[in-house]
Scaffold this active site. Sequence first.
Site, short mmCIF file in Angstrom:
data_model
loop_
_atom_site.label_atom_id
_atom_site.label_comp_id
_atom_site.label_asym_id
_atom_site.label_seq_id
_atom_site.Cartn_x
_atom_site.Cartn_y
_atom_site.Cartn_z
N HIS A 277 0.86 -1.20 0.00
CA HIS A 277 0.00 0.00 0.00
C HIS A 277 0.89 1.25 0.00
O HIS A 277 0.67 2.19 0.76
CB HIS A 277 -0.96 0.01 1.20
CG HIS A 277 -1.88 -1.17 1.25
ND1 HIS A 277 -3.24 -1.09 1.02
CD2 HIS A 277 -1.64 -2.49 1.48
CE1 HIS A 277 -3.79 -2.30 1.11
NE2 HIS A 277 -2.83 -3.17 1.40
N TYR B 91 3.22 -5.25 9.80
CA TYR B 91 3.11 -3.79 9.68
C TYR B 91 4.19 -3.12 10.54
O TYR B 91 4.75 -2.10 10.17
CB TYR B 91 1.74 -3.29 10.16
CG TYR B 91 0.56 -3.59 9.26
CD1 TYR B 91 0.53 -4.69 8.41
CD2 TYR B 91 -0.55 -2.75 9.28
CE1 TYR B 91 -0.58 -4.94 7.62
CE2 TYR B 91 -1.66 -3.00 8.48
CZ TYR B 91 -1.67 -4.10 7.66
OH TYR B 91 -2.77 -4.35 6.88
#
Lengths: 186, 375
Positions: B73, B343
């Site tokens: 992303h 993450y």
Amino acid sequence: MNAHRFPAVSRLLHWLMAAMILAMLFIGIGMVASLADYHWLLSLHRPLGVAILILVAVRLVNRLIHPAPALPADMPPILRLAAHGSHVLLYALMFAVPLVGWAMLSAGGYPIVLYGALELPPILPQNDMVFAWLRTAHTALALALFATFLAHLAAALMHALVFRDGVFQSMASVGRADDAPPSPRR
Amino acid sequence: METNESPGARYRLWPIRRRVLVGLCAIGAVLMPIVGAFAYVGGFLSPDRLTQSRLVDGFQTVNGVHPGFRRNHAKGVCIAGRFESNGNGVALSKASVFETGTTPVIGRFAVAVGKPFIPDNETQVRSLALLFRLKNGEEWRTGLNDIPVFPARTPQDFYELLMAGAPDPATGKPDPARLQAFFAAHPESAAALALIRARPFATGFADASYNSLDAFRMVNAAGTSTPVRWSMAASDPFVPQTPIEGGSAGTNYLFDALIARIAQGPVQWRLMVTVGEAGDVTADATLPWPETRRRVDVGTLIIDHVEAEGPGNCRDVNFDPLVLPDGIEPSDDPLLSARSATYSTSFTRRAGEPKTPSEVQIPENVPAATPAKGS
């Protein structure tokens, strides 16, 4: 009162923190190498780290009130220096690792959740570069703490098995004060 | 034994005595298992273990390394606004975000690829990441995607799918045979992919709806724990995507349209909580829940500000899906802990790297609304 033994409160703090710190080191190294266990280990890591930080502060005050018993008179200066130096290093790391962890999460912009809605306030402003630096420092200091712990354990066993000078018993003995005869010279 | 020795003799290690030798062996016997266990737990003895570092390395293998950017992303834009709760969520969760009232929100729209300069028309999945700032200092971070299900059930499956789509060193393109082999071995992934391909594909960010994919649990004040998934359902009318031309027209069309849309006025989504029932699987994000499940409208997300990524704004936020307020908990979905871990690694890597301005910039002539608060 036995001058060759740590007081009971010092021994209690020592062994309690020994268990917590060893568990913490394993939790820390395990969670950064695990996908499945990362979250629950991290959920333990933060409150346990805060508990260690509080306990080491209590312990430092206790140490100032109740100084360590004198080392054996015949202990060579180099070993005395190693003993004192490693204890200073252990105290410094016990403060530094949790404080750097707290500062790191602050700089990373994370909420520092302990349990449920209970959170710690940030101690640094958000800054990604500072986060990255502290994140590296947190690991390096934790590995240094593990190495210092190993040296400390090895030294304790040297006192117990080789030197046989009562230093090990000053922290490791249980029960009434006079059960462990201090510093047998043979 | 060692009776009439001089003071300090017991500390002498040389010439070596039997006691010293035995002592050193005993110390080794105590220390070695501790060091060994530490190395094992830390993964140093099992280089094939799938860790967060290895998973992020996988993204870098597929997408290349783009310093300072998210490993997935990577191309995105920062947004801000608020969530207006209607109070319906209180029955499900004690989190204060669901009490009637307003919660400030920041977030990020992105395309789900790890290449920060990829043309929008080469992407297939859009994402919406949000950070709710609750009044008591808690935060709720959530990452949503405009797909109905996730294409892999476990982190290991996801890694294999990722690597099956990696460019072949010989051709520079993914090997279709590897992807076919993966989907043949993982029928649940093949079924999920079919659902993803069949979904309504919107023209842009503003008219797309986004899903949590993973299941969570909401806990209310009475302590009742309910399995849930959630979605942001667009208020803008859905317009289906038509094929977009390549070249300059396709480069940033998604982001340009979003920026223009927000300049016209706030964009809204309804936060819909899907309530799972007994028998609904929470540990498999490839499986949709039945369409008949109750969906509770718990409030409205209103986005009225957009800005380019920069220091201290959404660029520097880790939208970790397990940053949750009291009243929302992880389910047994194995992807959740893995997403949180991965993450974190992506965030740690990019945080320490030099930054390059985002491909997505806001043109001068678009009127700005209220400034977004960074962190």
